[in-house]
Write a protein that holds these residues in place. Structure first.
Motif, PDB file in Angstrom:
ATOM      1  N   ALA A   1       5.196 -11.428  -9.591  1.00 20.38           N
ATOM      2  CA  ALA A   1       3.862 -11.181 -10.162  1.00 20.38           C
ATOM      3  C   ALA A   1       2.836 -10.987  -9.045  1.00 20.38           C
ATOM      4  CB  ALA A   1       3.456 -12.329 -11.074  1.00 20.38           C
ATOM      5  N   GLY A   2       2.938 -11.782  -7.992  1.00 16.64           N
ATOM      6  CA  GLY A   2       2.007 -11.654  -6.872  1.00 16.64           C
ATOM      7  C   GLY A   2       2.140 -10.322  -6.163  1.00 16.64           C
ATOM      8  N   VAL A   3       3.367  -9.877  -5.972  1.00 20.41           N
ATOM      9  CA  VAL A   3       3.587  -8.575  -5.325  1.00 20.41           C
ATOM     10  C   VAL A   3       3.093  -7.447  -6.233  1.00 20.41           C
ATOM     11  CG1 VAL A   3       5.358  -6.969  -4.488  1.00 20.41           C
ATOM     12  CG2 VAL A   3       5.490  -9.400  -3.883  1.00 20.41           C
ATOM     13  N   ALA A   4       3.378  -7.549  -7.521  1.00 21.54           N
ATOM     14  CA  ALA A   4       2.932  -6.516  -8.461  1.00 21.54           C
ATOM     15  C   ALA A   4       1.409  -6.425  -8.496  1.00 21.54           C
ATOM     16  CB  ALA A   4       3.478  -6.797  -9.854  1.00 21.54           C
ATOM     17  N   ALA A   5       0.736  -7.550  -8.333  1.00 20.73           N
ATOM     18  CA  ALA A   5      -0.731  -7.557  -8.366  1.00 20.73           C
ATOM     19  C   ALA A   5      -1.345  -6.874  -7.144  1.00 20.73           C
ATOM     20  CB  ALA A   5      -1.236  -8.995  -8.468  1.00 20.73           C
ATOM     21  N   LEU A   6      -0.547  -6.635  -6.125  1.00 19.45           N
ATOM     22  CA  LEU A   6      -1.056  -6.011  -4.903  1.00 19.45           C
ATOM     23  C   LEU A   6      -1.098  -4.494  -4.968  1.00 19.45           C
ATOM     24  CD1 LEU A   6       0.826  -8.165  -2.261  1.00 19.45           C
ATOM     25  CD2 LEU A   6      -1.574  -8.349  -2.944  1.00 19.45           C
ATOM     26  N   ILE A   7      -0.580  -3.923  -6.022  1.00 17.06           N
ATOM     27  CA  ILE A   7      -0.582  -2.466  -6.145  1.00 17.06           C
ATOM     28  C   ILE A   7      -2.028  -2.012  -6.338  1.00 17.06           C
ATOM     29  CG2 ILE A   7       0.188  -0.503  -7.531  1.00 17.06           C
ATOM     30  CD1 ILE A   7       2.688  -2.215  -8.194  1.00 17.06           C
ATOM     31  N   PRO A   8      -2.513  -1.167  -5.444  1.00 20.77           N
ATOM     32  CA  PRO A   8      -3.916  -0.755  -5.536  1.00 20.77           C
ATOM     33  C   PRO A   8      -4.161   0.124  -6.781  1.00 20.77           C
ATOM     34  CG  PRO A   8      -2.801   0.453  -3.787  1.00 20.77           C
ATOM     35  CD  PRO A   8      -1.817  -0.554  -4.332  1.00 20.77           C
ATOM     36  N   ALA A   9      -5.355  -0.005  -7.292  1.00 15.49           N
ATOM     37  CA  ALA A   9      -5.747   0.827  -8.433  1.00 15.49           C
ATOM     38  C   ALA A   9      -5.885   2.264  -7.959  1.00 15.49           C
ATOM     39  CB  ALA A   9      -7.066   0.327  -9.005  1.00 15.49           C
ATOM     40  N   PRO A  10      -5.532   3.217  -8.813  1.00 11.43           N
ATOM     41  CA  PRO A  10      -5.693   4.609  -8.401  1.00 11.43           C
ATOM     42  C   PRO A  10      -7.169   4.942  -8.186  1.00 11.43           C
ATOM     43  CG  PRO A  10      -4.922   4.448 -10.686  1.00 11.43           C
ATOM     44  CD  PRO A  10      -4.997   3.063 -10.133  1.00 11.43           C
ATOM     45  N   ALA A  11      -7.395   5.805  -7.231  1.00 14.82           N
ATOM     46  CA  ALA A  11      -8.765   6.232  -6.946  1.00 14.82           C
ATOM     47  C   ALA A  11      -9.305   7.028  -8.122  1.00 14.82           C
ATOM     48  CB  ALA A  11      -8.790   7.078  -5.685  1.00 14.82           C
TER      49      ALA A  11
END
Length: 116
Positions: A100-110
């Protein structure tokens, strides 16, 4: 303008480590002592590596969850006895926290540029 992705390389390493952790987890429950021992040793190494990588980039929650897994595996060797359901549950919970912590690090698309 693109924003800097501070965790790009960590995510790559974490995904690689998780891809090696996932298949080793069920091996902890195998009847063969050698299989369990090898899986536990591999998981100690992988979780230790993940803990260090997370700590280097300041991801304390991921580092703590990886440390929890590493500590449990060291404290409950699989050589003679199978791990208890409680220990397996704790390992699974820590692994879920890491994922979950790694998945939360995915940046939001610009955002797309506005039409004029």
């Amino acid at each position: 303008m693109a924003t800097k992705d501070n965790y790009r390389f960590f995510r790559l390493e974490a995904r690689d480590l998780l891809a090696r952790i996932d298949p080793a987890m069920p091996e902890l429950q195998q009847p063969a002592v050698d299989t369990r021992r090898a899986a536990a040793e591999r998981l100690v190494y992988l979780t230790h590596t993940l803990k260090g990588a997370a700590a280097v980039v300041g991801l304390k929650d991921i580092a703590a969850a990886a440390y929890s897994m590493e500590t449990l595996l060291r404290a409950h060797p699989c050589a003679q006895e199978m791990l208890s359901p409680e220990v397996l549950g704790q390992l699974s919970e820590s692994l879920a926290e890491i994922k979950a912590g790694v998945a939360a690090l995915i940046p939001a698309p610009a955002p797309a540029p506005a039409d004029r």
